[in-house]
Design a protein around this motif. Structure first.
Motif: not given
Length: 142
Positions: A116-118, A127, A129-131, A61, A27, A22
Motif C-alpha cells: 500500500v501507499w497513500f 487520502t 490507499p493505493q497499491w 499494508g 490501512l 488513510a
C-alpha cells in the motif's frame, strides 16, 4: 495529478473510519470479532455469523494481486488513460479485497506481492490507499 472533481464521501458512517485512517497513513479493514471474518464492504453487521460485534482492524499494508484490468480509453477528465485498476487481497485477511489504481500499463502477474501507499487528493482532499508492486519476493516464500 491535478485536482480531482470526483471524490469519495469520507463522512459516511460505514466507511468514514477507513478514510480517517488513510489520512493518518494507516490501512484498516472492518472485521467481525466473533467469527474473525473480514467485512468488505465494511458494515457494522457481520453477514457471515449474524453478529454485531465488529470493529476496525489495522492491516499490514501487504497483499497480493487478485485481479486487474487496464483502461485504455479515457472516460472522465480526472482519470487520463491508460491506467490500471487492481484488486488486492490482504495478506492477513484473505476475504478482504481492496481496489487501487496504477498509472499506465505496468507489467503485472497474478499473485504478485503488492504494498500500500497513500495518495492525497489535493491539498485539502481526502487520502486514498493505493497499491503498487512490492519488492520482489523469492519464489516459494509465499
Amino acid at each position: 495529478m491535478s485536482e480531482r472533481t470526483i471524490l469519495p464521501n469520507v463522512d459516511d458512517r460505514e466507511t468514514g473510519p477507513f478514510f480517517a485512517a488513510a489520512a493518518e497513513g494507516r490501512l484498516v479493514y472492518r472485521g467481525c470479532l466473533d467469527c474473525g471474518r473480514g467485512l468488505q464492504p465494511p458494515t457494522a453487521h457481520c453477514p457471515h455469523c449474524g453478529g454485531w460485534n465488529t470493529d476496525w482492524k489495522t492491516a499490514s499494508g501487504a497483499g497480493w494481486l487478485f485481479s486487474w484490468t487496464t483502461v485504455v480509453r479515457q472516460i472522465h477528465p480526472d482519470f487520463p488513460a491508460p491506467y490500471t485498476l487492481v484488486v488486492v487481497e490482504l495478506d492477513e485477511q484473505p476475504d478482504v479485497r481492496l481496489l487501487g489504481r496504477l498509472d499506465g500499463e505496468p507489467e503485472l502477474a497474478l499473485g504478485m506481492a503488492m504494498e500500500v501507499w497513500f495518495e492525497r487528493l489535493g491539498p485539502d482532499g481526502p487520502t486514498l490507499p493505493q497499491w503498487k508492486p512490492a519488492i520482489e519476493i523469492p519464489e516459494g516464500t509465499r
